[in-house]
Design a protein around this motif. Structure first.
Motif, short mmCIF file in Angstrom:
data_model
loop_
_atom_site.label_atom_id
_atom_site.label_comp_id
_atom_site.label_asym_id
_atom_site.label_seq_id
_atom_site.Cartn_x
_atom_site.Cartn_y
_atom_site.Cartn_z
N UNK B 118 0.92 -1.59 -0.29
CA UNK B 118 0.09 -0.15 -0.61
C UNK B 118 0.73 1.61 -0.14
N UNK B 119 0.97 2.37 -1.10
CA UNK B 119 1.94 3.20 -1.52
C UNK B 119 1.11 4.94 -0.89
N UNK B 120 1.32 5.01 -0.04
CA UNK B 120 0.43 6.17 0.10
C UNK B 120 1.39 7.41 -0.69
N UNK B 121 0.75 8.56 -1.55
CA UNK B 121 0.98 8.98 -2.63
C UNK B 121 0.98 10.55 -2.21
N UNK B 122 1.89 11.18 -1.13
CA UNK B 122 1.48 12.60 -1.13
C UNK B 122 1.90 13.98 -1.50
N UNK B 123 3.00 13.42 -2.27
CA UNK B 123 4.24 14.15 -2.27
C UNK B 123 4.72 15.13 -2.08
N UNK B 124 4.64 14.88 -0.69
CA UNK B 124 5.49 15.98 -0.04
C UNK B 124 6.41 15.33 1.25
N UNK B 125 6.98 14.73 1.86
CA UNK B 125 7.19 14.64 3.12
C UNK B 125 6.83 15.36 4.28
N UNK B 126 5.47 14.17 4.47
CA UNK B 126 4.72 14.94 5.61
C UNK B 126 5.00 14.72 7.22
N UNK B 127 5.60 14.17 7.74
CA UNK B 127 6.43 13.45 9.01
C UNK B 127 7.73 15.10 8.98
N UNK B 128 8.32 14.98 8.30
CA UNK B 128 9.37 15.81 8.79
C UNK B 128 8.95 17.43 8.46
N UNK B 129 7.46 17.39 7.95
CA UNK B 129 7.63 18.88 7.89
C UNK B 129 7.06 19.54 6.16
N UNK B 130 7.06 19.03 5.28
CA UNK B 130 7.18 19.42 3.78
C UNK B 130 8.12 18.75 3.50
N UNK B 131 9.22 18.82 3.32
CA UNK B 131 10.10 18.73 2.11
C UNK B 131 9.73 18.36 1.13
N UNK B 132 10.46 18.47 -0.34
CA UNK B 132 10.10 18.28 -1.32
C UNK B 132 10.22 16.00 -1.31
N UNK B 133 9.43 15.28 -2.25
CA UNK B 133 8.95 14.18 -2.21
C UNK B 133 10.15 13.93 -3.44
N UNK B 134 9.97 12.77 -4.12
CA UNK B 134 10.54 12.17 -5.39
C UNK B 134 9.56 12.34 -5.99
N UNK B 135 7.62 12.49 -5.38
CA UNK B 135 6.51 12.15 -6.11
C UNK B 135 5.53 14.12 -6.06
N UNK B 136 6.53 15.05 -5.65
CA UNK B 136 6.27 16.26 -5.93
C UNK B 136 6.29 16.94 -7.67
N UNK B 137 5.01 17.43 -7.56
CA UNK B 137 5.11 17.59 -8.83
C UNK B 137 5.66 19.17 -9.02
N UNK B 141 5.60 23.81 -4.68
CA UNK B 141 6.45 24.76 -3.41
C UNK B 141 6.08 23.72 -2.32
N UNK B 142 7.33 23.53 -1.50
CA UNK B 142 7.78 22.86 -0.46
C UNK B 142 9.40 23.38 0.62
N UNK B 143 8.53 22.57 1.44
CA UNK B 143 10.43 23.62 2.43
C UNK B 143 11.60 23.74 2.10
N UNK B 144 12.10 22.83 1.24
CA UNK B 144 13.19 22.69 0.52
C UNK B 144 12.61 23.11 -0.85
N UNK B 145 11.82 23.99 -1.59
CA UNK B 145 11.82 24.22 -3.31
C UNK B 145 11.27 25.41 -3.11
N UNK B 146 11.83 25.61 -2.36
CA UNK B 146 10.58 27.28 -2.10
C UNK B 146 10.02 28.20 -3.05
N UNK B 147 10.49 27.91 -4.42
CA UNK B 147 10.25 28.83 -6.33
C UNK B 147 9.53 27.20 -6.36
N UNK B 156 12.36 15.74 -12.19
CA UNK B 156 11.02 15.01 -12.25
C UNK B 156 10.17 15.21 -11.44
N UNK B 157 8.85 14.57 -11.12
CA UNK B 157 8.55 13.62 -10.18
C UNK B 157 8.45 12.03 -10.99
#
Lengths: 393, 242
Positions: B118-137, B141-147, B156-157
């Motif tokens: 069961x693979x949960x894709x929410x496009x961010x690292x949730x637990x650590x505060x919303x950094x870029x995930x491999x699936x980020x669109x 914007x995330x805390x490590x992709x400010x722009x 790419x995602x």
């Protein structure tokens, strides 16, 4: 009487060696005879085998159910042996995609109640450290074999003993230990592999067999028992294992302790276990400690070379003794009780002084400690040891 | 009055730690309902990931194991090989399954391990505060992709489900979403399929679930569901992949 002929021979040679009337080759004859005696008494099989294979055979005889490994020199004979013999007796063998996968497979197999093992060599063991830390934290039994090669980095494939710190100080993150056993002989590699599984189950923790490339590749005749059948995870003595929760509350295997104070409690529990192990599980071989003026301290292959030097020095009338730690953690501290301040210790390693620190801690300034070591593929020769001893004396 | 709707037996009756509007609670419940329906609770072994679902074992009422970050499929492989009579599944986020654990994911799939993922894709690292995930669109914007995620800087995602579908060892892959009641029902039926496949020894089955993360997306729960519908499913099309 005829039935105990090997026993009689054994006693005679022991007496002759003690009296100094039997030369150097008497010692190897003694070991041949004691082997024949044990074979006779326990109906064992004698086979010629490498250290790597002996560890694998020891694991099979201990009822190892699961092995996962990744190829690395100089331990490849071990994984090949497991690939050959695990599946044919209904046990699980997996060639993992990485060292990380291998150690985490061991974690999973152990969580499911299996007797599980992996093996590697120095750079591979570094990669496994995270998994070993999890295994320690989740209190899972597991056996990990490190057939050491030269480092740091990719180093080379020559034998070394330079992972002593990593093995005896935990190795991964967190306040934990693994029991570390260091065989010096192929027979002992086989025997300690069996012991490792028992200790791992008894204390629910990782046990490391720490050998070196010489031991792994060297062939010697050994006596082996019949292989125990695999338990296939049906071990009734592991009520904590994941087997499905039929008829009981669900089991959870984890190292995570998020609630306030929970992690401290887990650590205190681990420390309590380590305290018991320090008292009960220290192992060493002591030679001529009664009258020795200088005590050689060495483990693994290095101890065999030191023992040859010791034999030559004894035959020349020098009062030399030896301590060979067999368990490196817990370190056999109690073996280090010098009769007087004049007794000197010479630590000999295939490293630039790692076990040296444990010897210094054990002696705590009560005796002079000297060191002889080489690393990166070199090792002190019999002559170098003899010359060093003569210089110290 | 007769009671016809119950909480699943496979879930403990406790509040979860998840944020308001998070998809994990729904996904946990779907898994629990299917395990109940298939009558396999007493032989199921679940593997919780490192990530927001790290303490999933506090919610599921069956045997569970923790796994180191990314290693769930190595752990699951070994458990299933040792105990093939049990039903073994992993529950992993996008960082766990498609970044730090990519190797374990690809090789377990390639070996055709008889497991359910069961693979949960929410496009961010949730637990650590919303950094870029491999699936980020791209542009997200995330805390490590400010722009916003920039293809030149961040790539790419990662469509790991499509990648896995290329492997002959993989039996079943479907992408579903939690953004509407209809989609939740489709998700439930895909999860059922993935467990049934394991029961029938069919091999590696994976259900990718697009799941809302209002906290790290900076959106309300309702806006998050709309964001999946309007943006996320364009990058990650729903339906049977294999």
């Amino acid at each position: 009487m005829r039935g105990d002929l090997p026993g009689l021979l054994h006693r005679n040679i022991q007496i002759s060696v003690a009296a100094g009337t039997v030369p150097e080759w008497g010692l190897s004859l003694l070991s041949e005879v004691s082997m024949a005696r044990e074979k006779h008494q326990k109906k064992l099989k004698k086979i010629l085998i490498t250290g790597n294979e002996a560890i694998a055979e020891g694991a099979l005889s201990a009822g190892c159910d699961f092995y996962a490994g990744y190829p690395i020199t100089p331990q490849n004979e071990l994984i090949a042996y497991m690939a050959k013999y695990m599946p044919e007796s209904g046990r699980v063998f997996i060639q993992a995609e990485s060292e990380l996968a291998a150690i985490n497979m061991v974690y999973g197999a152990s969580a499911a109640g299996a007797r599980a093992m992996t093996s590697s060599s120095s750079p591979g063991i570094s990669l496994k450290q995270e998994g070993i830390s999890y295994i320690a934290g989740a209190e899972l039994p597991a056996v990990i074999v490190n057939i050491m090669r030269g480092g740091p980095g990719l180093g080379n494939i020559a034998p070394a003993q330079s992972d002593y710190f990593q093995a005896t100080r935990g190795g991964g993150h967190g306040d934990y230990h693994t029991i570390v056993l260091a065989p010096a002989y192929v027979q002992e590699a086989y025997d300690l592999a069996r012991t490792s599984f028992d200790l791992a189950d008894k204390y629910r923790m990782p046990v490391m067999i720490l050998g070196d490339g010489f031991l792994g590749q060297m062939m010697e005749p050994i006596l082996v028992r019949r292989r125990s059948p695999a338990t296939k995870g049906h071990n009734k003595e592991k009520p904590w294992a994941l087997t499905g929760c039929e008829g009981r509350r669900p089991n959870i295997i984890k190292s995570f302790a998020l609630a306030e104070g929970a992690l401290e409690q887990l650590n205190l529990k681990l420390q309590q276990k380590y305290k018991v192990i320090k008292n009960k599980e220290a192992r060493f071989e002591g030679l001529f400690l009664d009258d020795a003026k200088i005590v050689l301290v060495a483990y693994g292959t290095m101890a065999r070379i030191a023992k040859s030097s010791l034999t030559r020095l004894r035959l020349a009338g020098e009062r030399v003794g030896m301590i060979r730690p067999i368990s490196l953690w817990p370190f056999p501290q109690k073996a280090f009780c010098p009769r007087s301040k004049k007794i000197k210790y010479l630590v000999i390693e295939m490293s630039y002084g790692q076990m040296l620190e444990d010897v210094q801690l054990a002696l705590n300034g009560k005796a002079q400690v000297e060191f002889l070591g080489r690393s990166g593929g070199g090792l002190p020769s019999e002559e170098e040891i003899i010359n060093k001893v003569k210089k110290i004396l | 009055m007769e009671k016809i709707f119950f909480p699943p037996e496979s879930l403990y009756d406790v509040p979860t730690h998840y944020c308001p509007g998070c998809g994990h609670g729904i996904a946990h419940r779907l898994v629990a309902e299917i395990i109940d329906q298939l009558g396999i609770r007493e032989k199921t072994i679940g593997i919780a990931p490192v990530g927001c679902a790290v303490i999933a074992y506090d919610y599921w009422k069956f045997d569970c194991s923790e796994a180191a970050h990314g290693r769930a499929l190595a752990v699951a492989t070994a458990i299933k090989r040792v105990r093939p009579q049990n039903i073994v599944f992993t529950y992993q986020g996008d960082g766990d399954l498609a970044a730090i654990g990519t190797n374990e994911t690809i090789h377990a799939a390639n070996r055709g391990e008889n497991l359910t993922v069961i693979f949960i894709n929410n496009a961010v690292y949730g637990m650590t505060g919303g950094q870029m995930a491999p699936t980020t669109l791209l542009g997200q914007k995330t805390s490590t992709t400010l722009d916003g995620r920039d293809r030149q800087k961040h790539g790419y995602p990662l469509k790991i489900s499509e990648m896995l579908a290329l492997l002959p060892g993989v039996h079943y892959i479907e992408r579903v979403s939690l953004h509407s009641p209809q989609e939740v029902l489709k998700a439930k039926s895909a999860i059922r399929q993935a467990f049934e496949n394991q029961i029938n020894n069919a091999g590696f089955s994976l259900v990718e679930i697009l799941s809302p993360c209002p906290t790290c997306w900076g959106l309300s729960p309702k806006e998050s569901l709309d964001w999946i519908r309007d943006h996320m499913q364009k990058e990650f099309p729903l339906g049977r992949i294999k």
